[in-house]
Design an enzyme around this catalytic site. Structure first.
Site, short mmCIF file in Angstrom:
data_model
loop_
_atom_site.label_atom_id
_atom_site.label_comp_id
_atom_site.label_asym_id
_atom_site.label_seq_id
_atom_site.Cartn_x
_atom_site.Cartn_y
_atom_site.Cartn_z
N GLY A 42 -14.66 -40.70 -33.79
CA GLY A 42 -14.75 -41.97 -34.44
C GLY A 42 -14.90 -41.83 -36.11
N GLU A 97 -20.95 -40.25 -40.07
CA GLU A 97 -20.68 -41.22 -38.60
C GLU A 97 -20.15 -42.51 -38.99
OE1 GLU A 97 -20.72 -41.24 -36.05
OE2 GLU A 97 -22.45 -40.51 -34.78
N ASP A 98 -19.29 -42.88 -37.89
CA ASP A 98 -18.74 -44.23 -37.99
C ASP A 98 -19.82 -45.36 -37.92
OD1 ASP A 98 -19.22 -43.46 -35.49
OD2 ASP A 98 -17.17 -43.82 -34.83
N ASP A 101 -25.65 -46.75 -33.55
CA ASP A 101 -25.86 -47.80 -32.55
C ASP A 101 -27.27 -47.67 -31.73
OD1 ASP A 101 -25.36 -49.73 -30.79
OD2 ASP A 101 -24.15 -48.52 -29.47
N PHE A 150 -19.55 -55.19 -30.23
CA PHE A 150 -18.63 -54.22 -29.79
C PHE A 150 -17.61 -53.96 -30.95
CE2 PHE A 150 -16.25 -50.55 -28.23
CZ PHE A 150 -17.06 -49.74 -28.03
N VAL A 151 -17.46 -53.19 -32.07
CA VAL A 151 -16.17 -53.11 -32.98
C VAL A 151 -15.38 -51.99 -32.66
CG1 VAL A 151 -17.66 -54.57 -34.65
CG2 VAL A 151 -17.90 -52.01 -34.50
N ARG A 163 -8.27 -47.19 -32.62
CA ARG A 163 -8.72 -46.38 -33.89
C ARG A 163 -7.84 -46.50 -35.10
NH1 ARG A 163 -12.43 -42.90 -31.80
NH2 ARG A 163 -12.32 -41.95 -29.83
P1 IMP Z 1 -25.50 -44.12 -30.80
O1 IMP Z 1 -25.49 -42.50 -30.26
O2 IMP Z 1 -25.72 -45.01 -29.83
O3 IMP Z 1 -25.91 -43.96 -32.20
O4 IMP Z 1 -23.87 -44.16 -30.82
C1 IMP Z 1 -23.06 -43.53 -31.57
C2 IMP Z 1 -21.59 -43.40 -31.34
O5 IMP Z 1 -21.25 -44.58 -30.14
C3 IMP Z 1 -20.56 -43.75 -32.24
O6 IMP Z 1 -20.39 -42.70 -33.40
C4 IMP Z 1 -19.36 -44.33 -31.83
O7 IMP Z 1 -18.54 -43.44 -31.41
C5 IMP Z 1 -20.05 -45.15 -30.36
N1 IMP Z 1 -20.15 -46.56 -30.75
C6 IMP Z 1 -21.23 -47.00 -30.98
N2 IMP Z 1 -21.11 -48.57 -31.01
C7 IMP Z 1 -19.91 -48.71 -30.93
C8 IMP Z 1 -18.90 -49.90 -31.28
O8 IMP Z 1 -19.42 -50.98 -31.75
N3 IMP Z 1 -17.53 -49.65 -31.32
C9 IMP Z 1 -17.11 -48.39 -31.04
N4 IMP Z 1 -18.00 -47.21 -30.78
C10 IMP Z 1 -19.33 -47.55 -31.00
MG MG Z 2 -16.72 -43.47 -29.72
#
Ligand code: IMP
Ligand code: MG
Length: 174
Positions: A42, A97-98, A101, A150-151, A163
């Site tokens: 991402g 990081e992108d 979440d 969700f983006v 992407r």
């Molecule tokens: P986390 O471990 O829940 O913080 O999520 C991290 C990963 O989940 C990110 O690096 C993204 O790849 C994916 N992710 C979380 N939210 C979104 C979203 O809204 N759109 C797309 N990918 C997401």
């Molecule tokens: Mg992802």
């Protein structure tokens, strides 16, 4: 079923913020050994722009991580699919990081990297969705705080698609 993407952050807004982050990071890491650790997949678009907004002789390495299935909910399990190509001992690591979440990915990576004796580890994320936090993580350099939607785009995917969109948008099903 058709999908429509509604713009949340324009290409121009992202570019302006990335420039600011680059200047901030340049000032903070002037006398350090900066290594950007790009969390794939991402973050590849954000990292490409951010790296060029940082005016320092930095290093770049890539880490493959998977925490999602095909859907939009985290599995809670963070899997390393590709490790760094070099040791990070004595490096000033900035994880790129992108989006943060639930925070589980970043928390896991911070724990993993600390075992490798870097000089420092910090986090730069383009987006943060604080509403969904399951563990608290510190984002040292943050692009935008967004609401719980969700983006996609600018590197972020929905089932591996979107992407390549140059902006960030929300998927709406019509
Ligand atoms: P986390 O471990 O829940 O913080 O999520 C991290 C990963 O989940 C990110 O690096 C993204 O790849 C994916 N992710 C979380 N939210 C979104 C979203 O809204 N759109 C797309 N990918 C997401
Ligand atoms: Mg992802």
């Amino acid at each position: 079923m058709s999908e429509r993407i509604v713009t949340m952050l324009s290409q121009e807004a992202i570019a302006a913020r990335v420039k600011e982050l680059g200047a901030e990071i340049t000032a903070a890491y002037r006398d350090k050994n900066l290594t950007l650790v790009v969390v794939l997949k991402g973050s590849f678009v954000f990292a490409a722009d951010l790296a060029r907004a940082i005016d320092l002789p930095l290093r770049i390495d890539f880490l493959g991580v998977r925490s999602y299935g095909e859907g939009t909910e985290t599995s809670g399990v963070v899997q390393i699919t590709q490790d760094l190509s070099k040791p990070i001992a004595n490096e000033d690591v900035l994880i790129v990081e992108d989006i943060v979440d639930t925070g589980l990915t970043i928390a896991h990576l911070m724990d993993l990297f600390r075992t490798r004796n870097p000089h420092s580890v910090k986090v730069c994320s383009l987006l943060h969705k604080p509403a969904r936090a399951r563990v608290s993580v510190q984002v040292d350099y943050l692009g935008f705080t967004i609401e719980d939607k969700f983006v996609v785009g600018y590197g972020l995917d929905f089932g591996e698609r979107y992407r390549n969109l140059p902006f960030i948008g929300v998927v709406e099903r019509a």
